[in-house]
Design a protein around this motif. Structure first.
Motif, PDB file in Angstrom:
ATOM      1  N   THR A   1       0.837  -1.201   0.000  1.00  0.00           N
ATOM      2  CA  THR A   1       0.000   0.000   0.000  1.00  0.00           C
ATOM      3  C   THR A   1       0.872   1.251   0.000  1.00  0.00           C
ATOM      4  O   THR A   1       0.610   2.209  -0.738  1.00  0.00           O
ATOM      5  N   ARG A   2       1.929   1.235   0.808  1.00  0.00           N
ATOM      6  CA  ARG A   2       2.818   2.402   0.884  1.00  0.00           C
ATOM      7  C   ARG A   2       3.481   2.679  -0.470  1.00  0.00           C
ATOM      8  O   ARG A   2       3.565   3.825  -0.901  1.00  0.00           O
ATOM      9  N   GLU A   3       3.943   1.635  -1.141  1.00  0.00           N
ATOM     10  CA  GLU A   3       4.617   1.841  -2.431  1.00  0.00           C
ATOM     11  C   GLU A   3       3.649   2.365  -3.477  1.00  0.00           C
ATOM     12  O   GLU A   3       3.992   3.237  -4.280  1.00  0.00           O
ATOM     13  N   VAL A   4       2.425   1.832  -3.485  1.00  0.00           N
ATOM     14  CA  VAL A   4       1.421   2.326  -4.435  1.00  0.00           C
ATOM     15  C   VAL A   4       1.161   3.811  -4.205  1.00  0.00           C
ATOM     16  O   VAL A   4       1.126   4.611  -5.152  1.00  0.00           O
ATOM     17  N   LEU A   5       0.988   4.200  -2.949  1.00  0.00           N
ATOM     18  CA  LEU A   5       0.708   5.599  -2.637  1.00  0.00           C
ATOM     19  C   LEU A   5       1.899   6.495  -2.971  1.00  0.00           C
ATOM     20  O   LEU A   5       1.722   7.602  -3.489  1.00  0.00           O
TER      21      LEU A   5
ATOM     22  N   THR B   1      -5.141  12.065  -1.318  1.00  0.00           N
ATOM     23  CA  THR B   1      -6.110  12.611  -0.365  1.00  0.00           C
ATOM     24  C   THR B   1      -5.395  12.980   0.931  1.00  0.00           C
ATOM     25  O   THR B   1      -4.239  12.614   1.156  1.00  0.00           O
ATOM     26  N   ASN B   2      -6.106  13.690   1.807  1.00  0.00           N
ATOM     27  CA  ASN B   2      -5.528  14.014   3.113  1.00  0.00           C
ATOM     28  C   ASN B   2      -5.163  12.748   3.882  1.00  0.00           C
ATOM     29  O   ASN B   2      -4.137  12.693   4.579  1.00  0.00           O
ATOM     30  N   LEU B   3      -6.004  11.717   3.750  1.00  0.00           N
ATOM     31  CA  LEU B   3      -5.749  10.476   4.479  1.00  0.00           C
ATOM     32  C   LEU B   3      -4.516   9.752   3.942  1.00  0.00           C
ATOM     33  O   LEU B   3      -3.723   9.213   4.721  1.00  0.00           O
TER      34      LEU B   3
ATOM     35  N   ARG C   1       2.954   9.945   5.996  1.00  0.00           N
ATOM     36  CA  ARG C   1       3.721  10.645   7.036  1.00  0.00           C
ATOM     37  C   ARG C   1       3.845   9.820   8.313  1.00  0.00           C
ATOM     38  O   ARG C   1       4.551  10.205   9.245  1.00  0.00           O
ATOM     39  N   GLY C   2       3.145   8.679   8.344  1.00  0.00           N
ATOM     40  CA  GLY C   2       3.218   7.803   9.508  1.00  0.00           C
ATOM     41  C   GLY C   2       2.346   8.221  10.661  1.00  0.00           C
ATOM     42  O   GLY C   2       2.540   7.772  11.803  1.00  0.00           O
ATOM     43  N   GLU C   3       1.350   9.067  10.405  1.00  0.00           N
ATOM     44  CA  GLU C   3       0.462   9.521  11.465  1.00  0.00           C
ATOM     45  C   GLU C   3      -0.511   8.401  11.850  1.00  0.00           C
ATOM     46  O   GLU C   3      -0.932   7.616  10.993  1.00  0.00           O
ATOM     47  N   PRO C   4      -0.882   8.289  13.094  1.00  0.00           N
ATOM     48  CA  PRO C   4      -1.818   7.232  13.524  1.00  0.00           C
ATOM     49  C   PRO C   4      -3.200   7.432  12.914  1.00  0.00           C
ATOM     50  O   PRO C   4      -3.718   8.558  12.870  1.00  0.00           O
TER      51      PRO C   4
ATOM     52  N   LEU D   1     -10.281   3.321   4.389  1.00  0.00           N
ATOM     53  CA  LEU D   1     -10.427   4.288   3.303  1.00  0.00           C
ATOM     54  C   LEU D   1      -9.113   4.464   2.539  1.00  0.00           C
ATOM     55  O   LEU D   1      -9.105   4.615   1.314  1.00  0.00           O
ATOM     56  N   VAL D   2      -8.003   4.428   3.267  1.00  0.00           N
ATOM     57  CA  VAL D   2      -6.688   4.513   2.620  1.00  0.00           C
ATOM     58  C   VAL D   2      -6.477   3.309   1.702  1.00  0.00           C
ATOM     59  O   VAL D   2      -5.997   3.438   0.569  1.00  0.00           O
TER      60      VAL D   2
END
Length: 322
Positions: free
Chosen positions: A88-92, A102-104, A110-113, A121-122
């Motif tokens: 998921t991280r690589e795709v984003l 998106t904001n999410l 950014r690694g925010e909880p 949703l992400v």
């Protein structure tokens, strides 16, 4: 009526597609305008740079390309298996090279909880981006729109720069693939813009030739030889054979270098069982001689049977690939 794009692309049949985008109005993608004396040659660099950048973002490989004065050609390979391995991280991260997301998705990177609901949703956003990163329509959109915006700013005008719909052809077998790639690489020679393939700027053939002594260029889909086992990882031809084929064909289509191809010198034609006379015809007039489906007769028959298509393309043209 034009066939919907989602009906033209079928990865079960082939991952290879030839796409062509043409300019509208009296618009110059590149080249020189004889009427105004304005040079647009610098735009070739725009297109090539953007094209090679996208190859590093999408799960789509570039097999061949040529940037001409009012249109561009690109032969693409869709790698549907590679994109499945991306996290998921690589795709984003890849999608964010093109758009803000998106904001999410930004918070996720950014690694925010995030709560379980927002994480879902992400994941939904990542799934949508994953599909887009193997979609040739999205690839061509991301290629053409930035070029159009820059060109309109430079021309101090508004409106469409490209025709609304790019042309797409499915290349159903190796014979169709090699013929289309050679046709694309020989565009500048055929248009008398360049004398030889290796001097044709802003083409894949020149990029391969200038890199061949060291290694194959990373931005282009590599040649891996005849092995079917390696077909997923590269083009099923030997680079040396392909360069010889394009070089010899390029010499013959020049007006001052008329001649005949000696099939014994061209292992690719022998392996694909394409006659020398047919090869010259298809390499010079590929677009005129083919439709949205390109391949040998058995490939097209199988495609039409699988998709329940009763109207077949003109089979006289596909016989050139035999």
């Amino acid at each position: 009526m034009a066939t919907p794009r989602n009906q033209q692309v079928s990865l079960e049949d082939t991952p290879y597609y030839h796409c062509v985008s043409r300019c509208v109005r009296h618009a110059f993608l590149c080249g020189d305008d004889d009427i105004t004396g304005t040079s647009y040659e610098h735009r070739r660099g725009w297109v090539e740079t953007r094209l090679l950048f996208l190859a590093g973002v999408f799960s789509i490989d570039i097999c061949a390309y040529a940037v001409m004065s009012n249109h561009l050609h690109v032969v693409l390979h869709i790698d549907s298996k590679k994109v499945e391995k991306w996290t998921t991280r690589e795709v984003l991260q890849r999608w964010h090279k093109l758009h803000k997301g998106t904001n999410l998705t930004q918070q996720y990177l950014r690694g925010e909880p995030l709560s379980d609901g927002t994480l879902a949703l992400v994941e939904d956003s990542a799934d949508a981006y994953r599909q887009r990163l193997t979609d040739i329509s999205w690839f061509m959109k991301e290629l053409n729109e930035p070029i159009a915006r820059r060109a309109n700013i430079e021309d101090e005008c508004t409106g469409h720069f490209w025709e609304g719909r790019f042309k797409s052809q499915a290349l159903l077998d190796e014979a169709a693939l090699i013929a289309c790639m050679a046709y694309v690489d020989l565009n500048p020679v055929r248009a008398k813009v360049s004398e030889t393939p290796e001097t044709s700027d802003f083409t894949s053939i020149k990029k391969r030739v200038t890199s061949v002594e060291l290694c194959q260029p990373k931005a282009l889909f590599p040649f891996v030889g005849d092995s079917q086992q390696g077909a997923h990882f590269g083009l099923p031809f030997k680079l040396k054979d392909y360069l010889e084929l394009v070089d010899m064909t390029g010499r013959i289509i020049r007006a001052d270098k008329r001649g005949a191809i000696d099939a014994s010198l061209l292992p690719i034609l022998q392996r694909l069982q394409i006659s020398s006379d047919n090869w010259l015809c298809i390499a010079i007039e590929f677009e005129k001689r083919t439709s949205s489906l390109v391949g040998q007769e058995h490939s097209i028959e199988q495609y039409c049977r699988f998709h329940h298509r009763h109207r077949k393309p003109n089979l006289q043209s596909v016989k050139l690939l035999a």
